[in-house]
Design a protein around this motif. Structure first.
Motif, PDB file in Angstrom:
ATOM      1  N   ARG A 275     -30.748  28.043   4.774  1.00  0.00           N
ATOM      2  CA  ARG A 275     -30.406  29.296   5.449  1.00  0.00           C
ATOM      3  C   ARG A 275     -31.392  29.601   6.582  1.00  0.00           C
ATOM      4  O   ARG A 275     -30.994  30.114   7.618  1.00  0.00           O
ATOM      5  N   ILE A 276     -32.667  29.304   6.347  1.00  0.00           N
ATOM      6  CA  ILE A 276     -33.662  29.484   7.400  1.00  0.00           C
ATOM      7  C   ILE A 276     -33.997  28.115   7.984  1.00  0.00           C
ATOM      8  O   ILE A 276     -34.478  27.229   7.273  1.00  0.00           O
ATOM      9  N   ASN A 277     -33.708  27.951   9.246  1.00  0.00           N
ATOM     10  CA  ASN A 277     -33.978  26.692   9.944  1.00  0.00           C
ATOM     11  C   ASN A 277     -35.326  26.822  10.657  1.00  0.00           C
ATOM     12  O   ASN A 277     -35.429  27.415  11.741  1.00  0.00           O
ATOM     13  N   VAL A 278     -36.375  26.280  10.031  1.00  0.00           N
ATOM     14  CA  VAL A 278     -37.732  26.440  10.560  1.00  0.00           C
ATOM     15  C   VAL A 278     -37.887  25.758  11.908  1.00  0.00           C
ATOM     16  O   VAL A 278     -38.513  26.281  12.835  1.00  0.00           O
ATOM     17  N   GLU A 279     -37.283  24.564  12.061  1.00  0.00           N
ATOM     18  CA  GLU A 279     -37.434  23.798  13.299  1.00  0.00           C
ATOM     19  C   GLU A 279     -36.818  24.521  14.494  1.00  0.00           C
ATOM     20  O   GLU A 279     -37.362  24.523  15.597  1.00  0.00           O
ATOM     21  N   SER A 280     -35.664  25.165  14.275  1.00  0.00           N
ATOM     22  CA  SER A 280     -34.952  25.811  15.390  1.00  0.00           C
ATOM     23  C   SER A 280     -35.179  27.307  15.453  1.00  0.00           C
ATOM     24  O   SER A 280     -34.622  27.986  16.323  1.00  0.00           O
ATOM     25  N   ASN A 281     -35.977  27.833  14.549  1.00  0.00           N
ATOM     26  CA  ASN A 281     -36.280  29.264  14.530  1.00  0.00           C
ATOM     27  C   ASN A 281     -35.027  30.141  14.456  1.00  0.00           C
ATOM     28  O   ASN A 281     -34.904  31.139  15.155  1.00  0.00           O
ATOM     29  N   ASN A 282     -34.068  29.753  13.621  1.00  0.00           N
ATOM     30  CA  ASN A 282     -32.872  30.579  13.472  1.00  0.00           C
ATOM     31  C   ASN A 282     -32.483  30.678  11.991  1.00  0.00           C
ATOM     32  O   ASN A 282     -32.933  29.902  11.157  1.00  0.00           O
ATOM     33  N   VAL A 283     -31.671  31.684  11.717  1.00  0.00           N
ATOM     34  CA  VAL A 283     -31.195  31.928  10.348  1.00  0.00           C
ATOM     35  C   VAL A 283     -29.692  31.679  10.312  1.00  0.00           C
ATOM     36  O   VAL A 283     -28.954  32.163  11.181  1.00  0.00           O
ATOM     37  N   VAL A 284     -29.255  30.918   9.309  1.00  0.00           N
ATOM     38  CA  VAL A 284     -27.839  30.600   9.165  1.00  0.00           C
ATOM     39  C   VAL A 284     -27.358  31.155   7.831  1.00  0.00           C
ATOM     40  O   VAL A 284     -27.769  30.687   6.769  1.00  0.00           O
ATOM     41  N   LEU A 285     -26.507  32.185   7.895  1.00  0.00           N
ATOM     42  CA  LEU A 285     -25.921  32.768   6.689  1.00  0.00           C
ATOM     43  C   LEU A 285     -24.428  32.458   6.720  1.00  0.00           C
ATOM     44  O   LEU A 285     -23.639  33.168   7.337  1.00  0.00           O
TER      45      LEU A 285
END
Length: 313
Positions: A275-285
């Motif tokens: 859910r949290i994409n550390v590499e791309s700095n985004n959250v995917v819900l």
């Protein structure tokens, strides 16, 4: 929070049942008990106030033979914590024994009707009312246990997960649920029953989660049969459980609460993974994305919760 364990197969049931109860000790309880159909065809019920270890002490020198049985840990709802109110409960004839999670809301009305028909009660529980009702249906209408359970549960208002033994049928457990979880484990020439998968995963990873108003007919020499209250046969969905014993044990901690506190970082990490994409700095819900349009059009949101989750909500 009450716990249920059941076993039928070729092994001695008692050790499996007691080990299962110990796996459910994290739920909190005030009494424990077990019902076994012995090698000489007796339906034996043993129960005590207190811990599972006290039950073990209580059955010393008693007949704990048999390869079919049900067991229970109780958290008092109706009636004070004591051995009389502990599960399992006998029927009046002591040919049936029943364990129960949940609350029968109309138990007082049912109890009055049964008392008017001559039934007496030893405990203060709603559970004893249910086992007496099943026996009444069975005897009055000359029914088999499954049909009697179906008729009795149609009279019940409330929540239940139950398991029933009948003295004269030592190869069968009848189990049913509504609004209270119940899972059947499928092993090699054996079946397991529990209120959650924790007592089962040591023996099998194949389980069937019963749905509301479904009844499992668990027979020693047959495939699992699942029907509903109207006796329509259902197709049980076999699920593979991913839990392992290491997740269930205390892991060296003195009690489960401390273990759960120290597991919180891993738990949060597992919840956020994907859910949290550390590499791309985004959250995917994905749930929000998949239902974006419906959520944007919603006029209100209703959060249903209890306890800590209620405060979080």
């Amino acid at each position: 929070m009450c716990g249920i364990v059941g076993y039928i197969g070729k092994k001695e049931a008692y050790p499996i049942l007691v080990k299962g109860l110990k796996r459910l000790e994290y739920r909190g309880y005030d009494s424990a008990g077990v019902a076994l159909i012995s090698n000489n065809q007796q339906l034996n019920v043993y129960k005590t106030k207190g811990k599972v270890s006290e039950l073990e002490n209580f059955v010393t020198q008693k007949d704990i033979s048999g390869n079919i049985g049900i067991a229970h840990t109780r958290w008092a709802t109706h009636g004070e914590p004591c051995s009389v109110n502990a599960h399992p409960h006998y029927s009046s004839s002591e040919t049936l024994a029943l364990i129960h999670n949940g609350i029968i809301e109309n138990y007082a009305v049912l109890k009055e009707k049964l008392q008017a028909k001559g039934y007496t009660f030893k405990s203060s529980t709603d559970t004893e009312v249910l086992v007496q009702l099943i026996e009444y249906m069975k005897v009055t209408n000359n029914l088999d246990l499954l049909t009697a359970v179906q008729l009795a549960l149609r009279e019940v208002i409330g929540a239940y997960a139950i398991a029933v033994l009948e003295k004269d049928h030592p190869d069968e457990i009848i189990a049913a649920r509504k609004s209270s979880p119940l899972v059947v484990g499928i092993g090699e020439d054996e079946f397991f029953l529990a209120s959650d998968a924790t007592p089962i995963v040591e023996y099998t990873d194949k389980v069937v989660y019963l749905e509301d108003e479904e009844i499992a007919v668990i027979h020693r020499d047959r495939e699992l049969k699942v029907v509903n209250l109207n006796n329509v046969e259902m197709t049980p969905e076999v699920t593979k459980v991913e839990l392992n014993l290491g997740q269930l044990e205390k892991g060296g901690y003195p009690h489960f609460m401390l273990k759960e506190i120290f597991e919180q970082p891993d738990c949060i990490y597992d919840c956020m993974r994907g859910r949290i994409n550390v590499e791309s700095n985004n959250v995917v819900l994905s749930a929000v994305i998949d239902y974006k349009e419906r959520l944007l059009k919603a006029k209100r949101f209703v959060i249903v919760a209890c306890g800590t989750s209620w405060h979080a909500g």
